[in-house]
Design an enzyme around this catalytic site. Structure first.
Site, PDB file in Angstrom:
ATOM      1  N   LYS A 110      27.872  52.239  38.416  1.00  0.00           N
ATOM      2  CA  LYS A 110      27.494  52.213  39.829  1.00  0.00           C
ATOM      3  C   LYS A 110      26.634  53.440  40.116  1.00  0.00           C
ATOM      4  O   LYS A 110      27.040  54.572  39.799  1.00  0.00           O
ATOM      5  CB  LYS A 110      28.740  52.257  40.713  1.00  0.00           C
ATOM      6  N   ASP A 147      25.828  47.814  38.562  1.00  0.00           N
ATOM      7  CA  ASP A 147      26.604  47.030  39.516  1.00  0.00           C
ATOM      8  C   ASP A 147      25.893  46.982  40.870  1.00  0.00           C
ATOM      9  O   ASP A 147      25.158  47.913  41.229  1.00  0.00           O
ATOM     10  CB  ASP A 147      27.977  47.685  39.757  1.00  0.00           C
ATOM     11  N   ARG A 197      22.949  39.678  36.552  1.00  0.00           N
ATOM     12  CA  ARG A 197      24.345  39.261  36.640  1.00  0.00           C
ATOM     13  C   ARG A 197      24.549  38.654  38.036  1.00  0.00           C
ATOM     14  O   ARG A 197      24.486  39.351  39.045  1.00  0.00           O
ATOM     15  CB  ARG A 197      25.288  40.457  36.480  1.00  0.00           C
ATOM     16  N   GLY A 201      29.728  38.519  45.298  1.00  0.00           N
ATOM     17  CA  GLY A 201      29.705  39.743  46.112  1.00  0.00           C
ATOM     18  C   GLY A 201      31.091  40.071  46.628  1.00  0.00           C
ATOM     19  O   GLY A 201      31.823  39.175  47.045  1.00  0.00           O
ATOM     20  N   ARG A 301      39.378  45.430  46.092  1.00  0.00           N
ATOM     21  CA  ARG A 301      38.423  44.306  46.114  1.00  0.00           C
ATOM     22  C   ARG A 301      39.004  43.089  45.388  1.00  0.00           C
ATOM     23  O   ARG A 301      38.791  41.952  45.803  1.00  0.00           O
ATOM     24  CB  ARG A 301      37.075  44.728  45.508  1.00  0.00           C
TER      25      ARG A 301
HETATM   26  P1  FAD Z   1      36.004  33.106  44.248  1.00  0.00           P
HETATM   27  O1  FAD Z   1      35.159  32.575  45.355  1.00  0.00           O
HETATM   28  O2  FAD Z   1      36.753  34.373  44.449  1.00  0.00           O
HETATM   29  O3  FAD Z   1      37.054  32.027  43.813  1.00  0.00           O
HETATM   30  C1  FAD Z   1      36.691  30.656  43.738  1.00  0.00           C
HETATM   31  C2  FAD Z   1      37.713  29.866  42.952  1.00  0.00           C
HETATM   32  O4  FAD Z   1      37.804  30.374  41.620  1.00  0.00           O
HETATM   33  C3  FAD Z   1      39.110  29.939  43.470  1.00  0.00           C
HETATM   34  O5  FAD Z   1      39.307  29.066  44.550  1.00  0.00           O
HETATM   35  C4  FAD Z   1      39.886  29.531  42.230  1.00  0.00           C
HETATM   36  O6  FAD Z   1      39.800  28.149  42.028  1.00  0.00           O
HETATM   37  C5  FAD Z   1      39.119  30.204  41.137  1.00  0.00           C
HETATM   38  N1  FAD Z   1      39.721  31.514  40.836  1.00  0.00           N
HETATM   39  C6  FAD Z   1      39.297  32.711  41.266  1.00  0.00           C
HETATM   40  N2  FAD Z   1      40.133  33.674  40.812  1.00  0.00           N
HETATM   41  C7  FAD Z   1      41.082  33.066  40.111  1.00  0.00           C
HETATM   42  C8  FAD Z   1      42.235  33.503  39.407  1.00  0.00           C
HETATM   43  N3  FAD Z   1      42.594  34.800  39.382  1.00  0.00           N
HETATM   44  N4  FAD Z   1      42.996  32.585  38.790  1.00  0.00           N
HETATM   45  C9  FAD Z   1      42.679  31.280  38.846  1.00  0.00           C
HETATM   46  N5  FAD Z   1      41.611  30.806  39.513  1.00  0.00           N
HETATM   47  C10 FAD Z   1      40.828  31.676  40.126  1.00  0.00           C
HETATM   48  N6  FAD Z   1      30.843  42.039  42.881  1.00  0.00           N
HETATM   49  C11 FAD Z   1      29.954  42.893  43.424  1.00  0.00           C
HETATM   50  O7  FAD Z   1      29.851  43.004  44.642  1.00  0.00           O
HETATM   51  N7  FAD Z   1      29.151  43.679  42.621  1.00  0.00           N
HETATM   52  C12 FAD Z   1      29.198  43.609  41.272  1.00  0.00           C
HETATM   53  O8  FAD Z   1      28.448  44.314  40.587  1.00  0.00           O
HETATM   54  C13 FAD Z   1      30.121  42.688  40.678  1.00  0.00           C
HETATM   55  N8  FAD Z   1      30.230  42.583  39.340  1.00  0.00           N
HETATM   56  C14 FAD Z   1      31.019  41.586  38.815  1.00  0.00           C
HETATM   57  C15 FAD Z   1      31.043  41.391  37.434  1.00  0.00           C
HETATM   58  C16 FAD Z   1      31.765  40.350  36.886  1.00  0.00           C
HETATM   59  C17 FAD Z   1      31.745  40.135  35.421  1.00  0.00           C
HETATM   60  C18 FAD Z   1      32.500  39.471  37.750  1.00  0.00           C
HETATM   61  C19 FAD Z   1      33.248  38.297  37.200  1.00  0.00           C
HETATM   62  C20 FAD Z   1      32.529  39.697  39.104  1.00  0.00           C
HETATM   63  C21 FAD Z   1      31.811  40.757  39.652  1.00  0.00           C
HETATM   64  N9  FAD Z   1      31.824  41.003  41.017  1.00  0.00           N
HETATM   65  C22 FAD Z   1      30.937  41.913  41.547  1.00  0.00           C
HETATM   66  C23 FAD Z   1      32.823  40.346  41.889  1.00  0.00           C
HETATM   67  C24 FAD Z   1      32.258  39.064  42.483  1.00  0.00           C
HETATM   68  O9  FAD Z   1      31.228  39.387  43.388  1.00  0.00           O
HETATM   69  C25 FAD Z   1      33.352  38.280  43.214  1.00  0.00           C
HETATM   70  O10 FAD Z   1      33.880  39.056  44.231  1.00  0.00           O
HETATM   71  C26 FAD Z   1      34.468  37.806  42.319  1.00  0.00           C
HETATM   72  O11 FAD Z   1      34.023  37.444  41.049  1.00  0.00           O
HETATM   73  C27 FAD Z   1      35.164  36.617  42.950  1.00  0.00           C
HETATM   74  O12 FAD Z   1      34.281  35.528  43.060  1.00  0.00           O
HETATM   75  P2  FAD Z   1      34.389  34.252  42.106  1.00  0.00           P
HETATM   76  O13 FAD Z   1      33.002  33.776  41.825  1.00  0.00           O
HETATM   77  O14 FAD Z   1      35.149  34.611  40.910  1.00  0.00           O
HETATM   78  O15 FAD Z   1      35.097  33.124  42.915  1.00  0.00           O
END
Ligand code: FAD
Length: 320
Positions: A110, A147, A197, A201, A301
């Protein structure tokens, strides 16, 4: 509406020093932290990384820390990252070669941890620190991705990465699809060949800059995905969402992308079985592995993302 009604409350707590002091003191917090964070030190981190690599996953390691307000802390983060890059590269060399044609080891960082907020000189300090880390990563054959943080940092962060890419073209950047300008951003960056990536968010943002409704964030994700899969960069599809993962599989097949020219990414401790399943199917999957003592903001978060994570936290608090 957002799926987690507690999200704004938890994200507000993420910025509260008082809450931080309280939560950090609760003994059961340690169990929850352990689920999402690979340890406080490099010594604790490395066996976790070794196991992930040995099992066919790749990694992106994040030394936790953000919004640094003292020069000494930014310097300490740089020192830690330099040692980390060296040790990860050494560890990688001890393992048998994999099918991966891209580096198995990456670090995520970051710019706010590297000094972006240190007054008027902050952006220049962060850029200089980023340069040091990229130079070390280049000689160690380790990738770096920056990030995405809250929206007040986006323009400066994008500018810093753009500038650095003339020397280090493999430098990657996270784009958050909740931002209203995400599609345009993806278009510009992928036309330049940037490793992107794509993530939804994780910060609390005003409606003026970010979508609030889940359906809008998801629609933006799908549009961005299409753009980056068509583009000239290397797409990194970071999500745990089954709908987005399906779209990633569909889009990559349609656009003839496979391991080596796109990858999935998930967070350490989240959907571990699904991570292994994707790898078993021949997909490239990188795990974002955080470690370090500054885990508070990161943990909050993760809790904000999912009611089940809060349940997990509350259960851990009451367990003996
Ligand atoms: P969500 O909208 O949170 O979840 C959607 C669906 O996914 C859920 O309804 C469920 O079905 C499934 N799901 C989610 N979590 C689980 C679980 N624990 N077990 C089972 N099912 C689940 N954010 C930033 O702001 N900046 C960054 O630089 C950043 N880097 C990231 C890097 C990586 C590798 C990843 C994976 C995430 C990163 N994030 C970052 C976080 C990202 O922005 C999201 O907040 C986070 O990934 C949650 O969104 P989601 O797409 O997983 O789905």
């Amino acid at each position: 509406i957002r799926i987690n009604p507690l999200r704004p409350v938890i994200l507000a707590a993420a910025g509260s020093d008082r809450m931080k002091r309280t939560i950090t003191k609760v003994p059961a917090t340690a169990a929850v932290v352990k689920r999402f964070v690979a340890g406080e030190t490099r010594a604790e981190l490395l066996p976790v990384v070794r196991e992930l690599l040995a099992g066919g996953r790749t990694v992106s390691v994040d030394f936790l820390g953000e919004y640094t307000t003292e020069r000494g802390m930014a310097d300490a983060a740089v020192t830690e990252y330099l040692a980390l890059i060296g040790e990860l590269a050494a560890l990688d060399r001890t393992l048998p070669d994999s099918a991966s044609t891209v580096p198995r080891v990456e670090v995520s960082l970051k710019l706010s941890a590297l000094g972006q907020f240190l007054g008027a000189d902050g952006p220049a300090i962060a850029a200089e620190n980023l340069h040091k880390l990229c130079a070390k990563a280049a000689e160690s054959q380790v990738w770096v991705t920056v990030d995405a943080e809250d929206h007040t940092t986006t323009e400066e962060t994008v500018a810093a990465v753009r500038e650095m890419r003339s020397e280090f073209p493999w430098l990657g950047l996270a784009v958050q699809t909740y931002l209203r300008d995400a599609v345009a951003r993806c278009r510009d960056l992928s036309a330049e060949g940037t490793r992107i990536r794509l993530c939804k968010g994780a910060y609390q943002e005003p409606e003026t800059v970010a979508y609030r409704k889940r359906a809008e964030v998801d629609a933006s994700y799908l549009e961005c995905l299409d753009v980056i899969m068509r583009g000239d960069g290397y797409p990194m599809v970071a999500t745990h969402d089954p709908a987005m993962l399906d779209a990633g599989l569909r889009e990559s097949a349609e656009k003839y992308r496979g391991p080596g020219d796109f990858e999935f990414q998930m967070l350490y401790g989240i959907r571990d079985a699904e991570q292994r399943r994707l790898v078993g199917e021949g997909q490239a999957l990188r795990v974002y592995v955080p470690y370090g003592g500054q885990w508070y903001g990161y943990l909050m978060r993760r809790l904000a993302e999912r009611p089940a994570n809060v349940g997990f936290f509350l259960r851990a608090l009451t367990e003996r």
